[in-house]
Motif scaffolding. Structure first.
Motif, PDB file in Angstrom:
ATOM      1  N   LYS A  18       0.707  -1.162  -0.018  1.00 17.14           N
ATOM      2  CA  LYS A  18      -0.199  -0.176   0.089  1.00 17.14           C
ATOM      3  C   LYS A  18       0.788   1.194  -0.249  1.00 17.14           C
ATOM      4  N   VAL A  19       0.668   2.111  -1.077  1.00 15.48           N
ATOM      5  CA  VAL A  19       1.707   3.119  -1.137  1.00 15.48           C
ATOM      6  C   VAL A  19       0.620   4.605  -0.738  1.00 15.48           C
ATOM      7  N   PHE A  20       1.261   5.661  -0.324  1.00 20.23           N
ATOM      8  CA  PHE A  20       0.707   6.882  -0.013  1.00 20.23           C
ATOM      9  C   PHE A  20       1.541   7.960  -0.562  1.00 20.23           C
ATOM     10  N   LEU A  21       0.830   8.679  -1.477  1.00 20.45           N
ATOM     11  CA  LEU A  21       1.644   9.998  -2.028  1.00 20.45           C
ATOM     12  C   LEU A  21       0.906  10.989  -1.524  1.00 20.45           C
ATOM     13  N   GLU A  22       1.841  11.993  -0.842  1.00 24.45           N
ATOM     14  CA  GLU A  22       1.386  13.081  -0.212  1.00 24.45           C
ATOM     15  C   GLU A  22       1.460  14.544  -0.786  1.00 24.45           C
ATOM     16  N   CYS A  23       0.608  15.176  -1.051  1.00 19.49           N
ATOM     17  CA  CYS A  23       0.840  16.708  -1.424  1.00 19.49           C
ATOM     18  C   CYS A  23       0.274  17.837  -0.463  1.00 19.49           C
ATOM     19  N   VAL A  24       0.757  18.698  -0.423  1.00 23.34           N
ATOM     20  CA  VAL A  24       0.477  19.846   0.347  1.00 23.34           C
ATOM     21  C   VAL A  24       0.720  21.057  -0.380  1.00 23.34           C
ATOM     22  N   GLN A  25      -0.309  22.165  -0.358  1.00 21.89           N
ATOM     23  CA  GLN A  25      -0.185  23.316  -1.192  1.00 21.89           C
ATOM     24  C   GLN A  25      -0.674  24.449   0.019  1.00 21.89           C
ATOM     25  N   ASP A  26       0.285  25.662  -0.030  1.00 23.66           N
ATOM     26  CA  ASP A  26       0.017  26.520   0.899  1.00 23.66           C
ATOM     27  C   ASP A  26      -0.390  27.803   0.544  1.00 23.66           C
ATOM     28  N   MET A  27      -1.382  27.828  -0.571  1.00 21.10           N
ATOM     29  CA  MET A  27      -2.181  29.007  -1.199  1.00 21.10           C
ATOM     30  C   MET A  27      -3.593  28.918  -0.982  1.00 21.10           C
ATOM     31  N   ASP A  28      -4.080  28.009   0.069  1.00 18.70           N
ATOM     32  CA  ASP A  28      -5.537  28.096   0.111  1.00 18.70           C
ATOM     33  C   ASP A  28      -6.175  27.568  -1.140  1.00 18.70           C
ATOM     34  N   HIS A  29      -5.977  27.069  -2.168  1.00 17.25           N
ATOM     35  CA  HIS A  29      -6.437  26.551  -3.160  1.00 17.25           C
ATOM     36  C   HIS A  29      -7.660  25.560  -3.076  1.00 17.25           C
ATOM     37  N   GLU A  30      -8.800  25.661  -3.763  1.00 12.82           N
ATOM     38  CA  GLU A  30      -9.766  25.059  -3.288  1.00 12.82           C
ATOM     39  C   GLU A  30      -9.540  23.464  -4.212  1.00 12.82           C
ATOM     40  N   ASN A  31      -9.141  23.702  -5.603  1.00 12.11           N
ATOM     41  CA  ASN A  31      -9.037  22.578  -6.284  1.00 12.11           C
ATOM     42  C   ASN A  31      -7.350  21.725  -6.159  1.00 12.11           C
ATOM     43  N   MET A  32      -7.721  20.577  -6.327  1.00 14.81           N
ATOM     44  CA  MET A  32      -6.278  19.847  -6.116  1.00 14.81           C
ATOM     45  C   MET A  32      -6.451  18.510  -7.128  1.00 14.81           C
ATOM     46  N   LEU A  78      -2.230   4.118  -3.339  1.00 11.14           N
ATOM     47  CA  LEU A  78      -2.314   2.869  -4.305  1.00 11.14           C
ATOM     48  C   LEU A  78      -2.533   1.528  -3.411  1.00 11.14           C
ATOM     49  N   GLU A  79      -3.623   1.124  -3.273  1.00 12.07           N
ATOM     50  CA  GLU A  79      -4.143   0.135  -2.359  1.00 12.07           C
ATOM     51  C   GLU A  79      -3.226  -1.077  -2.328  1.00 12.07           C
ATOM     52  N   SER A  80      -2.845  -1.639  -3.595  1.00 10.62           N
ATOM     53  CA  SER A  80      -2.024  -2.806  -3.822  1.00 10.62           C
ATOM     54  C   SER A  80      -1.523  -2.426  -5.069  1.00 10.62           C
ATOM     55  N   ALA A  81      -0.123  -1.874  -4.711  1.00  7.72           N
ATOM     56  CA  ALA A  81       0.942  -1.493  -5.836  1.00  7.72           C
ATOM     57  C   ALA A  81       1.048  -2.648  -7.095  1.00  7.72           C
ATOM     58  N   SER A  82       1.052  -2.099  -8.088  1.00  3.74           N
ATOM     59  CA  SER A  82       1.412  -3.221  -9.355  1.00  3.74           C
ATOM     60  C   SER A  82       2.764  -2.261 -10.044  1.00  3.74           C
ATOM     61  N   THR A  83       3.216  -3.296 -10.982  1.00  6.07           N
ATOM     62  CA  THR A  83       4.369  -2.786 -11.707  1.00  6.07           C
ATOM     63  C   THR A  83       3.871  -1.887 -12.661  1.00  6.07           C
ATOM     64  N   ASN A  84       2.602  -1.781 -13.232  1.00 10.32           N
ATOM     65  CA  ASN A  84       2.205  -1.057 -14.164  1.00 10.32           C
ATOM     66  C   ASN A  84       1.840   0.128 -13.761  1.00 10.32           C
TER      67      ASN A  84
END
Lengths: 114, 113
Positions: A18-32, A78-84
């Motif tokens: 299981k893979v976690f990718l994190e993203c943080v923005q500092d400009m109070d944007h609504e859309n990500m 990614l709940e169960s990472a695969s090579t693709n």
């Protein structure tokens, strides 16, 4: 300046992890947004979010999920990472209703699944 | 109808030459067409954009030409420099959209000294 940061620049995982990718923005944007970038295929949208706890599928959501519990943070799972799923993953953010829909991107996470 | 097709996939130009990248779209409801530039190791960044009420937009050495009837638009880089070497993405969207952009496949430009 808008800053979008991603938790890792490079990540190596095993098939089935299981893979976690994190993203943080500092400009109070609504859309990500979460994209994956592959040569010859451009930027393909995986998921996007226009508000906290709101999400919509993009063009290639299969095998992925997302979480947005706080406005500044958008996680790709990614709940169960695969090579693709070996690829470059890019996060972006934008202001809702902006006249030019400008998206601000993070530097990307290159994920290798072995 | 949601696709944006970009060509060529890669381009090599001599310093001082003109680089031309082309994009085509199907959905006539698109009304905003940005170009993004991505340097190695960085995320893409907005370079220049155009709306369909004009046929051309110029910012420095970068020009977008827009042909509404042909549903095509192109990026021209005049006097190309080695520092322009990057990957370029065209995109399209609707003004009323949630902010989603539909990106082309990307063009890797190499400008040789």
């Amino acid at each position: 300046d808008v800053k979008v940061t991603q938790s890792s620049r490079y990540l190596v995982k095993r098939t089935g992890e299981k893979v976690f990718l994190e993203c943080v923005q500092d400009m109070d944007h609504e859309n990500m947004f979460w994209y994956r970038q592959d040569p010859g295929l451009g930027l393909r949208l995986i998921y996007f979010s226009y508000d906290v706890k709101m999400k919509e599928k993009g063009d290639i959501p299969e095998g992925y999920s997302v979480s947005r519990e706080k406005k500044e943070r958008f996680s790709l799972i990614l709940e169960s990472a695969s090579t693709n799923q070996t690829s470059m993953y890019l996060c972006a953010s934008s202001v809702s209703g902006s006249y030019n829909h400008e998206q601000f991107f993070g530097p990307g996470t290159r994920l290798t699944v072995l | 109808q949601q696709q944006v097709k970009q060509s060529p996939q890669s381009l090599i130009v001599q310093k001082g030459g003109i680089s031309i990248i082309n994009c085509a779209y199907e959905n006539t409801a698109f009304d905003y067409f940005p170009w993004y530039q991505q340097f190695p190791g960085k995320g893409p960044a907005l370079l220049i954009a155009i709306r369909p009420d004009v046929s051309e937009k110029k910012e420095g050495r970068f020009t977008i030409s827009f042909n509404k009837s042909a549903k095509q638009f192109s990026l021209h880089i005049m006097d190309s420099q080695p520092g322009d070497s990057a990957t370029y993405f065209c995109a399209a969207t609707f003004s009323s959209n949630t902010g989603k952009l539909i990106f082309g496949q990307g063009t890797t430009l190499q400008v040789k000294p």
